[in-house]
Design a protein around this motif. Structure first.
Motif, short mmCIF file in Angstrom:
data_model
loop_
_atom_site.label_atom_id
_atom_site.label_comp_id
_atom_site.label_asym_id
_atom_site.label_seq_id
_atom_site.Cartn_x
_atom_site.Cartn_y
_atom_site.Cartn_z
N VAL A 65 0.72 -1.21 -0.04
CA VAL A 65 -0.19 -0.18 0.00
C VAL A 65 0.87 1.11 -0.28
N PRO A 66 0.75 2.07 -1.14
CA PRO A 66 1.51 3.31 -1.05
C PRO A 66 1.10 4.32 0.31
N GLY A 67 2.15 5.46 0.18
CA GLY A 67 1.58 6.66 0.99
C GLY A 67 2.30 6.46 2.39
N SER A 68 3.05 7.79 2.70
CA SER A 68 3.84 8.07 3.84
C SER A 68 3.28 8.84 4.88
N ASP A 69 2.21 9.67 4.49
CA ASP A 69 1.49 10.49 5.54
C ASP A 69 0.00 10.03 5.73
N GLY A 70 -0.39 9.78 7.08
CA GLY A 70 -1.73 9.65 7.09
C GLY A 70 -2.36 9.93 8.55
N ALA A 71 -3.76 9.91 8.83
CA ALA A 71 -3.94 10.25 10.23
C ALA A 71 -5.50 9.33 10.18
N GLY A 72 -5.82 8.79 11.07
CA GLY A 72 -6.95 7.73 11.45
C GLY A 72 -7.01 7.56 12.80
N GLY B 172 3.43 13.37 9.36
CA GLY B 172 4.52 12.25 9.46
C GLY B 172 5.67 12.14 8.63
N CYS B 173 5.58 12.88 7.53
CA CYS B 173 6.77 12.95 6.53
C CYS B 173 7.36 14.27 6.33
N SER B 174 6.65 15.40 5.69
CA SER B 174 7.19 16.40 5.44
C SER B 174 7.34 17.30 6.82
N GLY B 175 6.23 17.19 7.58
CA GLY B 175 6.02 17.96 8.71
C GLY B 175 7.24 17.38 9.78
N LEU B 176 7.38 16.32 9.96
CA LEU B 176 8.70 15.75 10.90
C LEU B 176 9.96 16.17 10.10
N THR B 177 10.04 16.20 8.83
CA THR B 177 11.45 16.46 8.41
C THR B 177 11.73 18.10 8.73
N ALA B 178 10.77 18.74 8.59
CA ALA B 178 10.69 20.29 8.63
C ALA B 178 11.25 20.54 10.12
N VAL C 229 7.61 20.73 2.91
CA VAL C 229 8.55 21.09 4.25
C VAL C 229 8.83 22.42 4.26
N SER C 230 8.82 23.25 3.20
CA SER C 230 9.16 24.48 3.62
C SER C 230 7.78 25.28 4.23
N ILE C 231 6.83 25.15 3.90
CA ILE C 231 5.37 25.51 4.52
C ILE C 231 5.48 25.18 5.93
N GLN D 100 3.34 20.12 -10.10
CA GLN D 100 3.71 21.34 -9.10
C GLN D 100 2.69 22.41 -9.17
N GLN D 101 1.34 22.08 -9.22
CA GLN D 101 0.15 22.97 -9.34
C GLN D 101 -0.18 23.11 -7.65
N HIS D 102 0.36 22.52 -6.79
CA HIS D 102 -0.31 22.66 -5.48
C HIS D 102 0.46 23.62 -4.62
N PHE D 103 0.00 23.86 -3.51
CA PHE D 103 0.64 24.98 -2.41
C PHE D 103 0.50 24.26 -1.20
N SER D 104 2.04 23.86 -0.55
CA SER D 104 1.95 22.99 0.55
C SER D 104 1.53 21.66 0.37
N LYS D 105 0.49 21.05 0.94
CA LYS D 105 0.26 19.63 0.91
C LYS D 105 -1.09 19.50 0.21
N VAL D 106 -0.90 18.37 -0.66
CA VAL D 106 -1.89 17.72 -1.37
C VAL D 106 -2.63 16.86 -0.53
N VAL D 107 -3.67 16.81 -0.17
CA VAL D 107 -4.53 15.97 0.76
C VAL D 107 -5.44 15.17 0.14
N ILE D 108 -5.76 14.00 0.51
CA ILE D 108 -6.84 12.95 0.11
C ILE D 108 -7.44 12.50 1.20
N GLN D 109 -8.58 12.90 1.14
CA GLN D 109 -9.83 12.60 2.05
C GLN D 109 -10.43 10.98 1.87
N ILE D 110 -10.20 10.50 2.78
CA ILE D 110 -10.45 8.94 2.85
C ILE D 110 -12.01 8.72 3.30
N GLN D 111 -12.20 9.06 4.66
CA GLN D 111 -13.52 9.05 5.31
C GLN D 111 -14.36 10.29 5.15
#
Length: 350
Positions: A68-75, A151-157, A183-185, A339-350
């Motif tokens: 299963v792909p994906g480095s970042d998530g919340a649940g 979990g990924c970009s936030g923790l790296t920053a 990471v920058s944001i 590179q059309q995004h600003f900060s983080k691209v989010v996928i809503q699962i629920q």
């Protein structure tokens, strides 16, 4: 849980240009291990790492087939194994990328290549199973979408700014961040919350106001100012230079980072978005009399510290304007790639 048919994305593995496939999750009815937690995922966010794994082709980004792909998530924890005492059903949690390591372990590239979303199951699924020791409590001041960026970009920053013992960013410091990626944001928001003065760069005029709104004291367009490092330095007291620089561009940006850093300042190299151009001699660090840190992710201890900081200072992570459903995750990958995004691209699962 057994009565519902869950969906998940899977990585085919190998050198395919498109590793992604959307399938029924056969793990739904699997029994939990004694030290595992089953998490109903509510949101995920994408990182450059996820894009490279999905595209395949490079040895370092090869995925284990049927992962299963994906480095970042919340649940939310649905159920726990019999040995688990740290979490219970209903707890909101975030998975750490690297499993089976100590709380203070600092991942190197080999550990990250063996992490979730590449070698073990990640977050682009309706329900995930993770070792209890590899998840941390979610901040109580955030939505699932916001927390899914940590979990990924936030923790790296966080590691870049706060990870070097005795040299964490503090009030009065000057911090330089580059671009408007995740990471920058996150670094901008953490540094601002800590009381630092932040200068940001961008190549898009449309993003300048957004960076200012997030707390940047000054914003420089690096496309119209080729010597933006020197320009930025002039914005610091007595033109002394920056205490911390979060560098995401490697070869393309390090030369200017050296121009902007103060004596004994810290450049944290966190990305390779501009690698392969304008090679910078490592001896430049000697002539600049500064510290250069390579930063990959961060430890679980850092993750918990970041969560506590976000709650204390009510950090609200900035998100991209466009949100995607789990079924349309490929659209999210395309937005990131273009590179059309600003900060983080989010996928809503629920």
């Amino acid at each position: 849980m057994a009565n519902k048919q869950y969906k998940t994305w899977m990585l085919k593995g190998g050198g395919a240009t498109d590793n992604l496939q959307y399938v029924q999750d056969t793990r739904t009815n699997a029994a939990l291990g004694p030290d595992e937690v089953r998490v109903v995922m509510h949101a995920a966010s994408l990182n450059y790492r996820d894009l490279m794994i999905a595209k395949g082709g490079l040895p370092v980004t090869q995925a284990v087939p049927n992962t299963v792909p994906g480095s970042d998530g919340a649940g939310v924890v649905h159920s726990v194994g019999p040995n688990v005492t740290t979490f219970r059903p209903g707890d909101k949690v975030l998975p750490h990328m690297v499993q089976g390591v100590s709380d203070d372990f600092l991942p190197r590239l080999d550990a990250i290549s063996g992490g979730i979303g590449q070698a073990v199951n990640g977050t682009l699924c309706e329900q995930g199973v993770y070792p209890a020791e590899s998840v941390v409590r979610m901040p109580n001041n955030m939505s699932f979408a916001q927390a899914a960026t940590l979990g990924c970009s936030g923790l790296t920053a966080w590691n870049a700014l706060m990870g070097l013992k005795g040299r964490a960013v503090q009030a009065g410091d000057y911090v330089l961040v580059q671009g408007t990626g995740g990471v920058s944001i996150a670094a901008l928001q953490f540094a601002k919350a800590a009381g630092a003065t932040v200068v940001a760069t961008t190549g898009k005029e449309a993003n300048m106001a957004r960076l200012t709104a997030l707390g940047a004291a000054h914003v420089i367009n690096y496309k119209t100012d080729a010597t933006w490092g020197a320009t930025a330095r002039k914005l610091t007291p007595d033109e002394r230079g920056f205490d911390h620089i979060v560098d995401v561009g490697a070869d393309a940006t390090m030369g200017q980072s050296f121009e902007a850093i103060r004596t004994d300042g810290i450049i944290s190299l966190v990305g390779v978005l501009g690698s392969g151009t304008n090679k910078v001699d490592v001896m430049t660090a000697l002539w600049s009399v500064c510290v250069v840190r390579g930063v990959l992710l961060g430890s679980k201890d850092m993750f918990r510290d970041m969560v506590a900081f976000c709650e204390k200072h009510d950090v609200q992570p900035a998100l991209d304007d466009e949100t995607f459903s789990l079924a349309d995750a490929q659209g999210a990958f395309q937005r990131l790639e273009k590179q059309q995004h600003f900060s983080k691209v989010v996928i809503q699962i629920q």
